[in-house]
Design a protein around this motif. Structure first.
Motif, short mmCIF file in Angstrom:
data_model
loop_
_atom_site.label_atom_id
_atom_site.label_comp_id
_atom_site.label_asym_id
_atom_site.label_seq_id
_atom_site.Cartn_x
_atom_site.Cartn_y
_atom_site.Cartn_z
N ASN A 258 -93.81 65.44 86.21
CA ASN A 258 -94.15 66.94 86.05
C ASN A 258 -93.01 67.51 85.35
N ASP A 259 -93.36 68.69 85.28
CA ASP A 259 -92.01 69.63 84.54
C ASP A 259 -90.81 69.58 85.12
N ARG A 263 -92.57 62.96 89.75
CA ARG A 263 -93.73 63.55 90.51
C ARG A 263 -93.92 62.22 91.71
#
Length: 483
Positions: A258-259, A263
Motif C-alpha cells: 500500500n502507500d 500491507r
C-alpha cells in the motif's frame, strides 16, 4: 564442473542481468557500466554497500584508472576504455571466463559498420564483439529490444539482429549461435516484456555439447503452441515456466503493498512472498535481514496536484467502464467545435454507470452531463497514460515514471512497484536520484530509468540456467575424452 561459473557483464546498467545470472549460479568477474548513477546501484548491491558518497564519487570519477576500478569488480567507464587496457584483457583471458553477457545498443548495427567508423550506431556492438574476441569466453549472451529483429524490408536488408548473429559466429575462434525471442512473463516476471537474445557457445564447447543451432529465431511461446520451423526447443534455449493461466499479474506483483509499504495480507502471493524474502539472493556485504529491517526501499510516492489525481481517477473509471483512453484527448481536438466535442463525449460516455465512481471511492459525476463537464476541464493530449489492471501482467516497464497509473490509487507507480514488475526482490536497493528532467535524460540514469532499462532477473536466471547446463555438459564430455 567445480565451483561457480564466472561471468562478465558489459553495459551492465543497475544489474538485472547480473542478478539473474547470480541466481543461476554464476559469479561476477567484472561489470562495465558508463553511467555513474546506474553503476552506483550495481556496486551497492553486488560489490559492497555504499555508505560514504564522497568515496563513491572518488572511485567512479573519470580520473580513476580502469585497472583500479577493475580490482573492485566494476569499471565505471566506456567499454572502449576497457578495450584500451590490454593488461586487463590479458588477465581476463587467462582466467578462462565462462560467460560474457550484455545488451549493447544495436538498432543501427550492420556488418558494413566495421568499415564505416563514422557510423556511431555501429560502434558499441563491434566493441562488444572485440571484447569477446580478446577474452574468448565459453559462452555469450547478447540481449536487445524485440524490434531489432525486424528485417529492413524497405531497404532489402537483413535485420541488425541477424547481422549481429552472423558477426558473432565469425568472432574469435568462432561461435555457434541461437537467436531467441523471449517474453519475461513466460519466465515468472509479472510483465509482458518481449526481448531478443543471441545465445552463443564457443565452437569447441558447442561441439562438446552436441547441441544443434538454427539461424531461425525460437520464440518462448513455441514451447506451448508449437512451430512449423521447430520440431522441438533448441537445447540452448531457456525452459519456459509460465504460460496461459500461470502467467503472473499485477495483483501477484503488488497487491501486498500500500502507500505506506507492506500491507498485512492473509493470502500473500507466492511471487510477493519471494520478493519479500529476497528471491534466494542477498546483497553483497549486507545481511538480508538487516536491509529488511529498514523497511521497503524505493517506495517513495510521487506528488500530484488534485486535478492530476482526478485525471488518474478518470482513467481508472474509463478502464472499468470500457471507455477508450483517448476520450480524454477529445477536448483538445482543435478540429472540433465545442458542440462537436460534447457530442463525441456523450457518445463515448452514455453507456457508463452513474454515479461515476473512482476505485478509491470518490464520486466523479452523478450524470453523463456532469461527467462531460469534468472531462472537458481535465482534457489532455497526453492519453498514453493508462491505469494498470489487477488481472493482467504489467505492460512493458519503461523508463518514465508517469506512463502507468496504479490500478486503484490515483497516483503513478513507485520505483519499487516497477521493480516488482521486473522481478527485482525487495532487498535490491536502487541508488541515485529517482527521476530527472527532459534534457538531462540524455546523460543521467536515475532510478526509474535504471529499472526500465534492466533485463528482468527472472528471465536472466532462466537463460543463465540454460547456459550453465550447456557448460556443465561440455565439461563432462571433455572430461570423459581426457580420461
Amino acid at each position: 564442473m567445480p565451483g561457480k561459473l564466472t561471468y562478465v557483464d558489459l553495459f551492465a546498467g543497475c544489474g538485472g542481468l547480473s542478478l539473474g545470472l547470480e541466481q543461476a549460479g554464476f559469479a561476477l568477474e567484472l561489470a562495465v557500466e558508463k553511467s555513474d548513477m546506474a553503476a552506483e546501484t550495481f556496486f551497492h548491491n553486488f560489490i559492497e554497500p555504499i555508505s560514504d558518497q564522497k568515496e563513491w564519487k572518488s572511485f567512479s570519477a573519470p580520473s580513476t584508472p580502469v585497472e583500479e576500478q577493475a580490482k573492485k569488480g566494476v569499471v565505471v567507464k566506456q567499454l572502449s576504455d576497457v578495450l584500451d587496457c590490454k593488461p586487463l584483457l590479458q588477465d581476463l583471458k587467462s582466467r578462462e571466463i565462462d560467460l560474457v553477457a550484455g545488451g549493447p545498443p544495436c538498432q543501427g548495427f550492420s556488418l558494413a559498420g566495421r568499415r564505416n567508423p563514422e557510423d556511431i550506431r555501429n560502434k558499441l556492438p563491434w566493441e562488444f564483439l572485440e571484447f569477446v574476441e580478446a577474452v574468448s569466453p565459453k559462452a555469450v549472451i547478447i540481449e536487445n529490444v524485440s524490434g531489432m529483429s525486424q528485417d529492413f524490408k524497405k531497404h532489402n536488408q537483413e535485420s541488425p539482429f541477424d547481422q549481429l548473429r552472423q558477426a558473432l559466429i565469425q568472432t574469435g575462434v568462432g561461435y555457434q549461435v541461437q537467436p531467441v525471442h523471449l517474453n519475461a512473463m513466460h519466465f515468472g516476471a509479472p510483465q509482458h516484456r518481449p526481448r531478443v537474445m543471441l545465445l552463443g557457445l564457443r565452437q569447441d564447447v558447442a561441439d562438446a555439447t552436441g547441441f544443434k543451432f538454427s539461424d531461425k529465431t525460437w520464440r518462448s511461446e513455441f514451447a506451448k503452441l508449437g512451430s512449423v520451423e521447430f520440431s522441438q526447443k533448441p537445447e540452448i534455449a531457456p525452459i519456459l515456466t509460465h504460460f496461459g493461466d500461470d502467467i503472473l499479474t499485477v495483483a501477484d506483483a503488488i497487491a501486498d503493498l500500500n502507500d505506506s509499504g507492506y500491507r498485512r495480507v492473509s493470502n500473500l502471493s507466492e511471487f510477493a512472498k519471494e520478493m519479500r524474502e529476497g528471491a534466494d539472493w542477498e546483497p553483497a556485504g549486507d545481511a538480508a535481514s538487516k536491509r529488511r529491517n529498514k523497511g521497503l526501499p524505493n517506495h517513495t510516492l510521487r506528488k500530484h496536484a488534485e486535478h492530476i489525481k482526478d485525471r488518474f481517477r478518470l482513467y481508472q473509471f474509463f478502464r472499468d467502464q470500457g471507455v477508450h483512453n483517448k476520450t480524454i484527448a477529445i477536448p483538445k481536438n482543435e478540429d472540433l467545435t465545442t458542440g462537436g466535442k460534447r457530442q463525441l463525449l456523450h457518445e463515448a460516455l452514455k453507456d457508463a454507470k452513474y454515479p461515476a465512481k473512482a476505485p478509491d471511492g470518490k464520486i466523479l459525476a452523478h450524470s453523463v452531463e456532469e461527467l462531460i463537464e469534468l472531462v472537458l476541464s481535465l482534457g489532455t493530449k497526453k492519453h498514453s497514460q493508462r491505469p494498470l489492471s489487477w488481472t493482467s501482467p504489467s505492460p512493458t516497464v519503461v523508463s518514465l515514471p508517469d506512463d502507468y497509473v496504479h490500478p486503484d490509487i490515483p497516483r503513478t507507480m513507485t520505483v519499487r512497484e516497477m521493480a516488482r514488475f521486473q522481478s527485482f526482490p525487495d532487498n535490491f536497493e536502487f541508488r541515485a536520484k529517482e527521476t530527472t528532467g527532459s534534457l538531462r535524460r540524455r546523460v543521467e540514469v536515475p532510478q526509474y530509468t535504471q529499472v526500465g532499462n534492466a533485463v528482468p532477473p527472472k528471465m536472466a536466471r532462466a537463460v543463465g540456467l540454460s547456459i550453465r547446463s550447456a557448460l556443465e555438459l561440455a565439461a563432462i564430455t571433455e572430461g570423459r575424452r581426457a580420461s
